[in-house]
Design a protein around this motif. Structure first.
Motif, PDB file in Angstrom:
ATOM      1  N   UNK A  66       0.842  -1.196   0.000  1.00  0.00           N
ATOM      2  CA  UNK A  66       0.000   0.000   0.000  1.00  0.00           C
ATOM      3  C   UNK A  66       0.875   1.242   0.000  1.00  0.00           C
ATOM      4  N   UNK A  67       0.619   2.120  -0.970  1.00  0.00           N
ATOM      5  CA  UNK A  67       1.279   3.420  -0.987  1.00  0.00           C
ATOM      6  C   UNK A  67       2.354   3.530  -2.052  1.00  0.00           C
ATOM      7  N   UNK A  68       2.486   4.726  -2.606  1.00  0.00           N
ATOM      8  CA  UNK A  68       3.500   4.962  -3.629  1.00  0.00           C
ATOM      9  C   UNK A  68       4.902   4.873  -3.056  1.00  0.00           C
ATOM     10  N   UNK A  69       5.028   4.948  -1.737  1.00  0.00           N
ATOM     11  CA  UNK A  69       6.334   4.841  -1.104  1.00  0.00           C
ATOM     12  C   UNK A  69       6.721   3.393  -0.819  1.00  0.00           C
ATOM     13  N   UNK A  70       5.966   2.435  -1.357  1.00  0.00           N
ATOM     14  CA  UNK A  70       6.298   1.019  -1.198  1.00  0.00           C
ATOM     15  C   UNK A  70       6.723   0.372  -2.515  1.00  0.00           C
ATOM     16  N   UNK A  71       6.933   1.185  -3.532  1.00  0.00           N
ATOM     17  CA  UNK A  71       7.272   0.629  -4.837  1.00  0.00           C
ATOM     18  C   UNK A  71       8.642  -0.035  -4.848  1.00  0.00           C
TER      19      UNK A  71
END
Length: 200
Positions: A183-188
Motif C-alpha cells: 500500500x502506498x506509492x512509497x512502497x514501490x
C-alpha cells in the motif's frame, strides 16, 4: 512467464498519480505484467474501515498536505496539493482508461496523464475538453471519449473493487503480487524487490 502485478488506484488520489508516474520504469525493469484496476474508493473504504478524506480528523488532513508537499519536492513532480476540481468527478476519465484497456491499448500513460491534468495542471477531469486534450496529446483515438460513457464500465469498477477487497486491499494506490499487498506509492521499492524474487 511475467509475474502479474495488479495495481489498484483512483485518479482522485494524488498518491496514485505519484505511483503511476513510477510504474512504467518499474515494469520495464522487471518485465511484470501490469494490470490496471481502478476501483470505487467509497465502497472499498466502507468494506475495510477506511475514512474518506472529508471524514478524517483535521490533524490527519493537515498531515496529508504536508506529506504531499514533501513528496512533490522529493520526486520533482510539481503539484497543486489542493486542486480546484477536487474531489473530481472522475467517471469520464476512468471510463476512458477502461475503454483503452478493453481495446488492448497501454492505458498506463492515460492514467498518468489524467493524474497530471488534475494534480499538476489543475484541470477538471469531468470536462470533455480536458479528456479530449489528453487523448490528443497521447495520440489516442478520440473514439475512446465516446466509449468512456458505456455503462459496462460501472460493472468493471465494481468487479475491480470486489477483487481488491478479496485481496485485502484497503487503500490506494495498492499493488498486489500473489498474496502480498503493497500500500502506498512509497512502497514501490518493495514491489520491485518482490518482482525480482523467485518466490514473487
Amino acid at each position: 512467464m511475467p509475474q502479474a502485478l495488479d495495481y489498484y488506484f483512483v485518479l482522485n488520489s494524488p498518491w496514485s498519480y505519484l505511483a503511476a508516474r513510477q510504474l512504467g520504469g518499474l515494469v520495464d525493469r522487471t518485465g511484470a505484467a501490469l494490470r490496471l484496476r481502478p476501483v470505487q474508493l467509497p465502497k472499498l473504504f466502507a468494506a475495510t474501515g477506511g475514512l474518506q478524506l472529508r471524514d478524517r480528523p483535521p490533524a490527519r488532513q493537515a498531515y496529508r498536505l504536508q506529506e504531499l508537499a514533501r513528496w512533490s519536492q522529493h520526486l520533482g513532480v510539481p503539484m497543486h496539493i489542493q486542486p480546484t476540481h477536487f474531489p473530481a468527478d472522475e467517471r469520464l476519465a476512468v471510463g476512458t482508461v477502461l475503454a483503452a484497456i478493453e481495446a488492448g491499448r497501454d492505458a498506463l500513460p492515460l492514467a498518468v496523464a489524467f493524474g497530471q491534468a488534475l494534480w499538476t495542471d489543475n484541470r477538471n477531469l469531468a470536462d470533455d475538453a480536458v479528456v479530449a486534450d489528453v487523448l490528443a496529446a497521447l495520440k489516442q483515438p478520440a473514439s475512446l471519449l465516446a466509449e468512456a460513457r458505456d455503462p459496462r464500465h460501472d460493472a468493471t469498477l465494481a468487479a475491480n473493487t470486489e477483487a481488491a477487497i478479496a485481496a485485502n486491499v484497503f487503500g490506494v494506490p495498492s499493488c498486489v503480487i500473489g498474496n502480498e499487498v503493497f500500500w502506498g506509492q512509497d512502497r514501490l521499492d518493495f514491489v520491485e524487490r518482490a518482482l525480482f524474487s523467485p518466490a514473487g
